[in-house]
Design a protein around this motif. Structure first.
Motif, PDB file in Angstrom:
ATOM      1  N   TYR A 121      -4.012  93.762  33.918  1.00  0.00           N
ATOM      2  CA  TYR A 121      -2.674  94.206  34.316  1.00  0.00           C
ATOM      3  C   TYR A 121      -1.708  93.040  34.220  1.00  0.00           C
ATOM      4  N   PHE A 122      -0.755  93.157  33.303  1.00  0.00           N
ATOM      5  CA  PHE A 122       0.308  92.167  33.186  1.00  0.00           C
ATOM      6  C   PHE A 122       1.632  92.855  33.481  1.00  0.00           C
ATOM      7  N   ASP A 123       2.451  92.205  34.289  1.00  0.00           N
ATOM      8  CA  ASP A 123       3.713  92.786  34.751  1.00  0.00           C
ATOM      9  C   ASP A 123       4.435  93.492  33.608  1.00  0.00           C
ATOM     10  N   GLN A 124       4.770  94.765  33.829  1.00  0.00           N
ATOM     11  CA  GLN A 124       5.381  95.573  32.774  1.00  0.00           C
ATOM     12  C   GLN A 124       6.701  95.000  32.275  1.00  0.00           C
ATOM     13  N   SER A 125       7.448  94.328  33.151  1.00  0.00           N
ATOM     14  CA  SER A 125       8.739  93.771  32.744  1.00  0.00           C
ATOM     15  C   SER A 125       8.585  92.623  31.755  1.00  0.00           C
ATOM     16  N   LEU A 126       7.356  92.064  31.657  1.00  0.00           N
ATOM     17  CA  LEU A 126       7.127  90.921  30.775  1.00  0.00           C
ATOM     18  C   LEU A 126       6.392  91.308  29.496  1.00  0.00           C
ATOM     19  N   LEU A 127       5.861  92.510  29.447  1.00  0.00           N
ATOM     20  CA  LEU A 127       4.985  92.894  28.347  1.00  0.00           C
ATOM     21  C   LEU A 127       5.681  92.849  26.998  1.00  0.00           C
ATOM     22  N   GLY A 128       6.862  93.453  26.917  1.00  0.00           N
ATOM     23  CA  GLY A 128       7.559  93.493  25.643  1.00  0.00           C
ATOM     24  C   GLY A 128       7.908  92.114  25.124  1.00  0.00           C
ATOM     25  N   THR A 129       8.418  91.264  25.989  1.00  0.00           N
ATOM     26  CA  THR A 129       8.788  89.911  25.583  1.00  0.00           C
ATOM     27  C   THR A 129       7.584  89.133  25.107  1.00  0.00           C
ATOM     28  N   LEU A 130       6.483  89.239  25.830  1.00  0.00           N
ATOM     29  CA  LEU A 130       5.278  88.498  25.467  1.00  0.00           C
ATOM     30  C   LEU A 130       4.764  88.920  24.103  1.00  0.00           C
ATOM     31  N   LEU A 131       4.663  90.222  23.872  1.00  0.00           N
ATOM     32  CA  LEU A 131       4.127  90.703  22.615  1.00  0.00           C
ATOM     33  C   LEU A 131       5.085  90.446  21.459  1.00  0.00           C
ATOM     34  N   ARG A 132       6.391  90.554  21.722  1.00  0.00           N
ATOM     35  CA  ARG A 132       7.370  90.345  20.666  1.00  0.00           C
ATOM     36  C   ARG A 132       7.354  88.914  20.167  1.00  0.00           C
ATOM     37  N   LYS A 133       6.993  87.966  21.050  1.00  0.00           N
ATOM     38  CA  LYS A 133       7.019  86.555  20.690  1.00  0.00           C
ATOM     39  C   LYS A 133       5.654  86.034  20.245  1.00  0.00           C
ATOM     40  N   ASP A 134       4.692  86.935  20.118  1.00  0.00           N
ATOM     41  CA  ASP A 134       3.361  86.501  19.683  1.00  0.00           C
ATOM     42  C   ASP A 134       3.468  85.869  18.304  1.00  0.00           C
ATOM     43  N   PRO A 135       3.019  84.632  18.126  1.00  0.00           N
ATOM     44  CA  PRO A 135       3.143  83.967  16.833  1.00  0.00           C
ATOM     45  C   PRO A 135       2.374  84.675  15.718  1.00  0.00           C
ATOM     46  N   ASP A 136       1.324  85.388  16.059  1.00  0.00           N
ATOM     47  CA  ASP A 136       0.585  86.181  15.079  1.00  0.00           C
ATOM     48  C   ASP A 136       1.037  87.624  15.208  1.00  0.00           C
ATOM     49  N   ASP A 137       1.532  88.196  14.142  1.00  0.00           N
ATOM     50  CA  ASP A 137       2.051  89.560  14.181  1.00  0.00           C
ATOM     51  C   ASP A 137       0.946  90.533  14.581  1.00  0.00           C
ATOM     52  N   PRO A 138       1.016  91.134  15.775  1.00  0.00           N
ATOM     53  CA  PRO A 138      -0.062  92.031  16.225  1.00  0.00           C
ATOM     54  C   PRO A 138      -0.181  93.279  15.367  1.00  0.00           C
ATOM     55  N   LEU A 139       0.920  93.674  14.704  1.00  0.00           N
ATOM     56  CA  LEU A 139       0.858  94.871  13.864  1.00  0.00           C
ATOM     57  C   LEU A 139      -0.059  94.679  12.668  1.00  0.00           C
ATOM     58  N   GLU A 140      -0.322  93.425  12.302  1.00  0.00           N
ATOM     59  CA  GLU A 140      -1.215  93.161  11.179  1.00  0.00           C
ATOM     60  C   GLU A 140      -2.652  93.591  11.487  1.00  0.00           C
ATOM     61  N   LYS A 141      -2.947  93.785  12.772  1.00  0.00           N
ATOM     62  CA  LYS A 141      -4.285  94.203  13.167  1.00  0.00           C
ATOM     63  C   LYS A 141      -4.520  95.693  12.896  1.00  0.00           C
ATOM     64  N   LEU A 142      -3.420  96.434  12.688  1.00  0.00           N
ATOM     65  CA  LEU A 142      -3.524  97.885  12.573  1.00  0.00           C
ATOM     66  C   LEU A 142      -3.552  98.347  11.120  1.00  0.00           C
ATOM     67  N   THR A 143      -4.256  99.453  10.887  1.00  0.00           N
ATOM     68  CA  THR A 143      -4.223 100.089   9.575  1.00  0.00           C
ATOM     69  C   THR A 143      -2.892 100.829   9.433  1.00  0.00           C
ATOM     70  N   PRO A 144      -2.496 101.215   8.223  1.00  0.00           N
ATOM     71  CA  PRO A 144      -1.249 101.973   8.047  1.00  0.00           C
ATOM     72  C   PRO A 144      -1.195 103.240   8.901  1.00  0.00           C
ATOM     73  N   LYS A 145      -2.314 103.957   8.983  1.00  0.00           N
ATOM     74  CA  LYS A 145      -2.321 105.190   9.785  1.00  0.00           C
ATOM     75  C   LYS A 145      -2.197 104.869  11.270  1.00  0.00           C
ATOM     76  N   GLU A 146      -2.839 103.796  11.713  1.00  0.00           N
ATOM     77  CA  GLU A 146      -2.724 103.399  13.122  1.00  0.00           C
ATOM     78  C   GLU A 146      -1.289 103.014  13.454  1.00  0.00           C
ATOM     79  N   ARG A 147      -0.587 102.432  12.506  1.00  0.00           N
ATOM     80  CA  ARG A 147       0.829 102.105  12.742  1.00  0.00           C
ATOM     81  C   ARG A 147       1.644 103.378  12.902  1.00  0.00           C
TER      82      ARG A 147
END
Length: 215
Positions: A121-147
């Motif tokens: 559980y990570f504070d919901q108010s911080l989740l978007g900022t944390l993921l948006r600033k991830d140096p490794d693009d998390p979307l690269e982990k997903l297949t086209p259909k998963e996106r």
């Protein structure tokens, strides 16, 4: 559920004690002010969850987490810091959660219960900022259909609505959703929707949820 609190501020400990005392099924079994006291308390009291401040005088709560990860105890950082550095340090140290001291009591209790059940559980108010600033693009982990499924989650669509939109079965939707949660380390559909928004995907909002939108 057995809880301990490690915080060097008496007012914080008093406040937590009052909140926890009112919750059935949660027992505060000890308090500590330093890393040394915290280590001894964890070994003695065998708590399910340790609520730890990240700054304990001149010490770091992260050091306590790293030193005691071998114990059958989950760790939730409770702090006033919303800095990206502190959040990442919490993840790197092995903490199971990160909640701001300004969070309402009901969110604090929800976090403790989730962490006590083995979830993150990570504070919901911080989740978007944390993921948006991830140096490794998390979307690269997903297949086209998963996106595509993530985008549908960002729109707040139900499994049935996603199946119709993407022309796949509901069973396949469920499989994709499960894989998205696993790959992105998300706990539920709300977090997935918030993540999608942080990435500029979908148009889900908490207002939709409150007004009966599907999540």
């Amino acid at each position: 559920m057995r809880i301990i609190v490690v915080d060097d501020h008496p007012l914080v400990r008093n406040g937590l004690r009052a909140i926890l005392a009112k919750e059935e099924g949660i027992e505060l079994v000890g308090e500590a002010e330093s890393i040394q006291e915290g280590k001894a308390l964890i070994e003695r009291a065998k708590p399910d969850v340790a609520v730890v401040d990240i700054r304990l005088g001149g010490e770091s709560g992260y050091d306590l987490v790293k030193a005691m990860r071998h114990q059958p105890c989950a760790f939730m950082m409770l702090t006033s810091s919303s800095s990206e550095t502190d959040i990442r340090l919490a993840q790197e140290s092995g903490a199971d959660g990160y909640v701001l001291k300004e969070a309402p009591p009901e969110e604090l209790l929800l976090a403790i219960k989730m962490i006590g059940k083995g979830r993150k559980y990570f504070d919901q108010s911080l989740l978007g900022t944390l993921l948006r600033k991830d140096p490794d693009d998390p979307l690269e982990k997903l297949t086209p259909k998963e996106r595509e499924v993530l985008g549908a989650l960002g729109e707040g669509l139900s499994n049935g609505a996603m199946a119709r939109k993407l022309v796949i079965s509901e069973y396949t939707v469920k499989k994709h959703v499960s894989r998205i949660f696993q790959k992105l380390n998300l706990n539920d559909r709300t977090q997935a929707a918030l993540f999608a928004q942080a990435q500029g995907i979908g148009s889900y909002s908490l207002r939709d949820k409150l007004e009966g939108g599907s999540v």
